[in-house]
Scaffold this motif. Structure first.
Motif, short mmCIF file in Angstrom:
data_model
loop_
_atom_site.label_atom_id
_atom_site.label_comp_id
_atom_site.label_asym_id
_atom_site.label_seq_id
_atom_site.Cartn_x
_atom_site.Cartn_y
_atom_site.Cartn_z
N ARG A 192 -62.49 -33.08 -17.54
CA ARG A 192 -63.73 -32.98 -18.23
C ARG A 192 -65.31 -32.76 -17.66
O ARG A 192 -65.98 -32.14 -17.93
N ARG A 193 -65.15 -33.75 -16.51
CA ARG A 193 -66.42 -33.76 -15.92
C ARG A 193 -66.78 -32.44 -15.31
O ARG A 193 -67.81 -32.02 -15.14
N GLU B 203 -67.92 -30.05 -17.94
CA GLU B 203 -69.49 -30.18 -18.38
C GLU B 203 -70.29 -29.54 -17.31
O GLU B 203 -71.28 -28.95 -17.70
#
Ligand code: UDP
Ligand code: MG
Length: 313
Positions: A162-163, A166
């Motif tokens: 996820r990071r 993002e």
């Protein structure tokens, strides 16, 4: 949501049934509790969209993102990533050249803290030697030109955290070379080796010109070294001019005069083409600046189709 699978689909009517079956099974085998399968219809002109729509009845995890037109694979991937909600995201081609069954192994590594687990091909079946040779040449040129390590024989097939998603979505560039951008982001990245299969059905969606444009995007997005080519060209010209001057001097004192026009014509053509190449290179970068500063949205979504009706973003 534990996992999102993002799959760009362009004229893949022959593959989508098998694709969904295998991806859904792979998610279940990997014991993923909650997952979504996002298929992006990238302006297909065949029955891909209607087939995908029908499949939402059978596969509850399926979300179909219908783009307003064909934006290309890299933009379709971006659209999919923007709509994804999973803690991990698997990027996959629709043609089943990359085995979705690798998911459980990839997830294991992701859970051990690796942000990007990218598939690296040991063997590429069903691809012509022309494609393999040009691809090899391209990676050589790219690794020479770019400051970011972009590993060879690696496609977009990868599991990312996820990071990383993002950070990726924070990058506003229009000319998107997804695998390069992800490599540039950093964090923990690791390869997983696999054998690449031939396409399940249908033909490659990239024409030769399409691939060339893709290569130019990759190089210009990661390097300004081509611009610096003007300098060695200039040195080359100066050296040649010096050599010719010395030669003319020598001939003048030994033989007498030298007849001029063929050599002159050649020199003029040679240097005007070098100059045009340099202007072309500068133009390429300026054009990209222009497209970027217009700051248009990257893509438009026509409709989002799920098993339960949902409002589009
Ligand atoms: N694709 C896309 N938009 C395009 C071209 C391709 O979404 O304009 C998708 C295609 O459906 C496939 C993936 O991108 O899922 C890779 O395309 P393809 O397999 O034709 O490329 P290759 O493997 O031959 O490089
Ligand atoms: Mg393919």
């Amino acid at each position: 949501m534990d996992l999102s699978v993002v799959i760009p689909c362009y004229n893949e009517e022959e593959t989508v049934d098998a694709l969904l079956k295998r991806v859904d099974a792979a998610c279940k085998d990997a014991r993923v509790k909650t997952y979504e399968i996002i298929c992006i219809n990238d302006g297909s002109t065949d029955k891909t969209l209607s087939k995908l729509k029908a499949l939402t009845k059978k596969f509850k995890a399926l979300i179909v993102l219908d783009l307003a037109k064909n934006y290309g694979q890299q933009m379709a991937l971006t659209a999919g990533l923007e709509h994804s909600k999973g803690k991990h995201v698997l990027l996959l081609d629709a043609d089943l050249q990359d085995p979705p069954e690798l998911l459980s192994e990839m997830l294991k590594r992701a859970k051990a803290g690796i942000d990007v687990v990218y598939g690296q091909r040991r063997r590429r079946a069903g691809e012509t030697w022309v494609k393999l040779a040009t691809s090899r040449l391209f990676y050589r040129a790219l690794s020479y030109l770019s400051d970011v390590p972009i590993p060879e024989n690696v496609g977009d097939f990868r599991l990312i955290s996820r990071r990383v998603v993002e950070r990726f979505l924070d990058m506003p560039e229009r000319h998107r070379y997804v695998r390069g951008m992800i490599s540039w982001i950093g964090f923990e990245q690791e390869a997983i080796l696999y054998d690449r299969d031939p396409r399940f059905a249908g033909e490659t969606k990239y024409t030769f010109m399409g691939l060339a444009a893709f290569a130019i995007d990759a190089i210009t997005s990661f390097s300004i070294k081509p611009l610096r080519l003007c300098l060695p060209f200039a040195f080359l010209g100066a050296l040649l001019a010096m050599g010719l001057g010395l030669y003319a001097f020598f001939v003048y004192f030994t033989v007498g005069s030298i007849p001029g026009w063929p050599s002159l014509a050649c020199l003029i053509c040679f240097f005007s083409s070098l100059q045009l190449i340099c202007i072309g290179l500068i133009g390429e970068y300026i054009g990209r600046i222009y497209m970027q500063v217009k700051d248009r949205p990257l893509y438009f979504v026509r409709e989002v189709i799920t098993a339960k009706p949902q409002k589009s973003k």
